[in-house]
Enzyme design. Structure first.
Site, short mmCIF file in Angstrom:
data_model
loop_
_atom_site.label_atom_id
_atom_site.label_comp_id
_atom_site.label_asym_id
_atom_site.label_seq_id
_atom_site.Cartn_x
_atom_site.Cartn_y
_atom_site.Cartn_z
N ASP A 75 -33.52 -13.05 9.78
CA ASP A 75 -32.38 -13.16 11.06
C ASP A 75 -33.07 -14.50 11.80
O ASP A 75 -32.44 -14.89 13.42
CB ASP A 75 -32.91 -12.11 12.42
N LYS B 31 -44.28 -16.35 6.14
CA LYS B 31 -43.43 -17.22 6.39
C LYS B 31 -43.23 -18.19 8.24
O LYS B 31 -43.03 -17.94 8.17
CB LYS B 31 -41.48 -16.76 6.98
N ASP C 244 -29.92 -13.90 -8.15
CA ASP C 244 -30.31 -12.80 -9.22
C ASP C 244 -31.58 -11.93 -8.24
O ASP C 244 -31.29 -11.00 -8.13
CB ASP C 244 -30.95 -13.14 -10.09
#
Lengths: 312, 312
Positions: free
Chosen positions: B252, B227, B22
């Site tokens: 990536d 991240k 979702d």
């Protein structure tokens, strides 16, 4: 591991220590001086060593100055010496590039991250270089740079080596150039990889803070040509024809000076507590190196002078 | 380890993949664009996702821009979005400082190594800061600085935190200040620790190249708020109330994006080959993370659009 012998205040032990060596390799920052402050009693201690026939060699990882520039500093601070007694990592790097690396023209230029000291030593060995103190690199990165560095049109195709030393004018533009040269296969050298640089009784970023991000970006470690690299020891031995067994390395850092002397199989190492490392550092279980001797400060080994003179 | 499923060109597999999720968390550099170049078909692919009722969130480690500035970039590149869909590491850092770190005045100032994007997000959380884009830090170090930084007289006693992001104006003066603040006990944060920054189909120094030398100098690792730090995932979950099992991270980089999704226990991860990592990287024995799916480029998952429309 054997703990080092403490010499401060023990005149008999100091005399015995001095008798064991003909050559003293002396680190500068943190031993002789901190920045522009010469430690008390250092000049007299050097006089004592020389009066007893000892050879003194100043072995420094600081690459910001050439031997000529160092001589000016020593003289200005009232410490008698000459360029032949000075061995810096900029000189060590230039010797390595010209006599061992020997890249062939045209791809034999060095991209320099560093100050005039490196440039002067490269010049003395007739090594072509770019970057360094060139004012055209002392500016912000521009849109044209992003494009020209990325597509290579702004890069010098003759660069075969990146040499990283302490650069007080480090910036994003220079780091970007260095990264590209390394990605294109340039040999990665560092004058030294000291993490910090002692100054004014405190610490500032060292040469390692210039090469370290490049190593992180490329996954490639530089060959370091300062202490504790044995490439530097070999060059010193070749130049001074010294007997390693009768040579002592004097320094404040375990991971550069003391390690350098131990791995170089010198007759001894002497730690001083006027710089980076303290007693707790070599007493730690994971100590990187343990000296054979230590004193609070260099002039403690000169404390026999008075005594000797009184006896003579 | 299970190898990822390759989706490019396999319409049935892509439809099945899309039906599983979702929410799509999308990295930007190397996925949506490289620098100012938007990859072909990306706009149409985002439209497809939204037309199927998917929520899209742009999750980027790039700290040079605030959410507002990012919105301008997206709009300028013809990609419809809004600030609520954008989650950058500068924003993540500001949220962490104001809501978790919560340093008490007066020692609650942040010394910033970075660009305006960080400053804008700090301002939006009413966090006081120094450094950053302040022109008085964009200059060479002077003799007065060596003295005043060393003795502390030029330092701000209210700094309790150093936040390092990508700083295109990094210099020795800023690094020296940051080192001293850390030595005096400031909390060490990084917006992210990406080693490189993709731009113009090549790589430039990343935010990690700013914090890494400081980590080397101090022996202290920063808490990274981009991240793959789960502090960022927690903040995203809190803001968007997403169901992790029905959320997919698209990126990536294995060591940031894919690791972020796996450690965050998301329902899936999708690698694209338009950025840093290639197939060989996750096939390596020491791969840092292995994605669940991969495509050559993001628009490959939009290749069902035509087909779907033809069917409808």
């Amino acid at each position: 591991m054997a703990q080092p012998k403490y010499l401060t205040g023990d005149i008999a032990a100091i005399n015995e220590f001095l008798d064991r060596f003909d050559v003293f390799l002396l680190d500068c920052d943190g031993v002789i001086w901190s920045g522009d402050h010469v430690f008390e009693g250092v000049v007299e201690t050097l006089e004592l060593l020389r009066s007893r026939g000892k050879k003194t060699v100043f072995v420094t990882n600081n690459s910001t100055k050439s031997r000529e520039e160092y001589l000016k500093k020593f003289t200005g601070l009232g410490i008698p010496t000459n360029t032949e007694e000075i061995f810096g990592s900029a000189y060590s790097s230039a010797i390595y590039i010209s006599r061992i690396l020997k890249q062939e023209a045209p791809r034999n230029k060095v991209f320099v991250l560093g100050e005039a000291g490196i440039e002067n030593e490269l010049r003395s060995e007739n090594i072509p270089f770019v970057g360094g103190t060139d004012p055209s690199f002392r500016r912000d990165i521009t849109p044209e740079d992003w494009t020209g560095i990325a597509d290579g049109s702004l890069l010098d195709p003759d660069v075969g080596c990146v040499l990283a030393g302490l650069d007080l004018h480090i910036n994003y533009l220079k780091l970007s150039h260095a990264l590209q040269y390394l990605r294109r296969g340039a040999v990665f050298l560092a004058t030294n990889v000291d993490s910090t640089f002692p100054m004014n009784h405190n610490f500032f970023p060292g040469a390692g803070s210039i090469s370290f991000p490049l190593a992180y970006m490329t996954g490639q470690q530089p060959l370091a040509l300062g202490k504790p690299s044995q490439a530097m020891m070999d060059a010193i031995e070749g130049k001074f024809q010294l007997d390693r067994a009768r040579t002592c390395m004097v320094g404040d850092r375990l991971n550069t000076d003391i390690k350098f002397g131990i791995e170089g199989k010198l007759g001894g190492t002497l730690a001083v507590l006027t710089g980076v490392n303290k007693q707790a550092d070599w007493e730690a279980a994971d100590a990187v190196a343990v000296p054979a001797f230590y004193v609070d400060k260099l002039s403690d080994i000169g404390a026999v002078a008075h005594d000797s003179m009184q006896r003579s």
